[in-house]
Design an enzyme around this catalytic site. Structure first.
Site, PDB file in Angstrom:
ATOM      1  N   LYS A  14      88.281 -39.928  77.441  1.00 36.15           N
ATOM      2  CA  LYS A  14      88.905 -38.973  76.527  1.00 36.15           C
ATOM      3  C   LYS A  14      89.516 -39.747  75.363  1.00 36.15           C
ATOM      4  CE  LYS A  14      89.760 -34.425  76.406  1.00 36.15           C
ATOM      5  NZ  LYS A  14      88.723 -33.405  76.662  1.00 36.15           N
ATOM      6  N   THR A  60      86.829 -35.129  81.804  1.00 41.22           N
ATOM      7  CA  THR A  60      87.649 -35.654  80.709  1.00 41.22           C
ATOM      8  C   THR A  60      88.919 -34.829  80.516  1.00 41.22           C
ATOM      9  OG1 THR A  60      86.494 -34.399  78.994  1.00 41.22           O
ATOM     10  CG2 THR A  60      85.604 -36.577  79.559  1.00 41.22           C
ATOM     11  N   HIS A 256      94.398 -56.371  45.440  1.00 42.27           N
ATOM     12  CA  HIS A 256      94.509 -56.942  44.104  1.00 42.27           C
ATOM     13  C   HIS A 256      95.411 -56.104  43.189  1.00 42.27           C
ATOM     14  CE1 HIS A 256      91.417 -59.764  45.193  1.00 42.27           C
ATOM     15  NE2 HIS A 256      90.575 -58.793  45.478  1.00 42.27           N
TER      16      HIS A 256
END
Length: 297
Positions: A14, A60, A256
């Protein structure tokens, strides 16, 4: 004769189970955590794939519900490493079909607020850095692999950074500089040489060591000739300062900030106005380890 078809690898579980837990003590400060948890089980359930026989599958939904039940059974605040070990061990102890369990956890950074300099009993604000852990346990429990870490730690210093002496060819446009902004959003993972006495205490020490090495002393700072060198020094200092850690991996993208230069508008810029960019960014990562130690808990 047709080739025999076999299930080479399989697992189920899960993903992204979200759970929050609060501990309220009588007259004491409340403690609060929010976790996102993913669980993967290795198990002997080949017939579920090859023959539609589900008798060896842990549903699950049951995996998800276990997260909430075990969170409730934690009567005192626990680290994500401790809770992950508890979860993984539960599936191995409860289901004979399960041969291994891997639990990944992410903890949102809810920080206690202070009002008039006094820590609030039950007030929290959400920070950006997220604590992580991954726990892997085998059926015989001979190996308990714990990986701690964090994501989304954004660091920046406005001086004491440069980049010179790199390879130049016909595609190189980047000028060499001894003065620039240095910024990165750091992801870190580390393994243990031995079980620490306190996972949270070790987490705090590793994080503090990375901070201090990146920035240097408060007044003078420390010069960085490259992100690579800064990364190395940060990881090296963790291994020197935290004996429980056997290896550490750092991912430090170079974010940057491009100096603005507009000579035609009549305004002189002196490396004090920048264009922030997040893409594309430099990608720098490395793993440092002790030569003589293997991870063992």
């Amino acid at each position: 004769m047709a080739d025999e078809i076999v299930v080479k690898e399989q697992c189920h579980g899960k993903a992204r189970v979200r759970v929050a837990r609060v501990w309220r003590g009588d007259g004491k400060d409340h403690e609060f955590v929010e976790w996102t948890i993913s669980i993967i089980l290795s198990s002997d359930c080949i017939p579920a794939y090859s023959a539609g026989d589900n008798s060896s599958i842990v549903a699950t939904d049951s995996i998800k519900n276990t997260v909430y039940a075990l969170a409730k059974l934690c009567h005192q605040p626990v680290s994500i490493e401790t809770f992950g070990i508890k979860l993984a061990s539960h599936f191995l102890d409860t289901y004979k079909e399960v041969t291994g369990a891997c639990v990944s956890l992410v903890q949102n950074n809810w920080e206690r607020v202070s009002i008039d300099g006094i820590p609030h009993q039950h007030g929290f604000k959400l920070g950006s850095q997220k604590r992580t852990a991954e726990i892997t346990i085998s059926r015989d429990k001979s190996s308990v692999d714990v990986v701690s870490g964090f994501t989304d730690l954004s660091l920046l210093k406005t001086t004491k950074s440069g980049f010179e002496g790199f390879i130049r060819d016909k595609f190189t446009l980047l000028p060499e500089v001894r003065e620039r902004l240095l910024a990165s959003t750091v992801t870190a993972k580390w393994r243990y040489a031995r079980k620490p006495s306190c996972y949270t205490g070790t987490y705090d020490k590793v994080t503090r060591t990375l901070f201090e090495t990146f920035f240097g002393p408060s007044k003078s700072g420390v010069y960085s000739p490259s992100v690579q060198n800064t990364l190395y020094l940060m990881a090296q200092e963790v291994l020197r300062s935290v004996p429980e850690v056997s290896s550490i991996e750092l991912n430090m993208p170079n974010l940057h900030f491009l100096p603005v230069n507009m000579p035609t508008v009549g305004v002189k810029f002196d490396h004090d106005v920048y264009l922030p960019t997040s893409e594309p960014h430099g990608s720098i990562q490395a793993c440092l380890a002790r030569k003589t130690l293997t991870s063992k808990l």
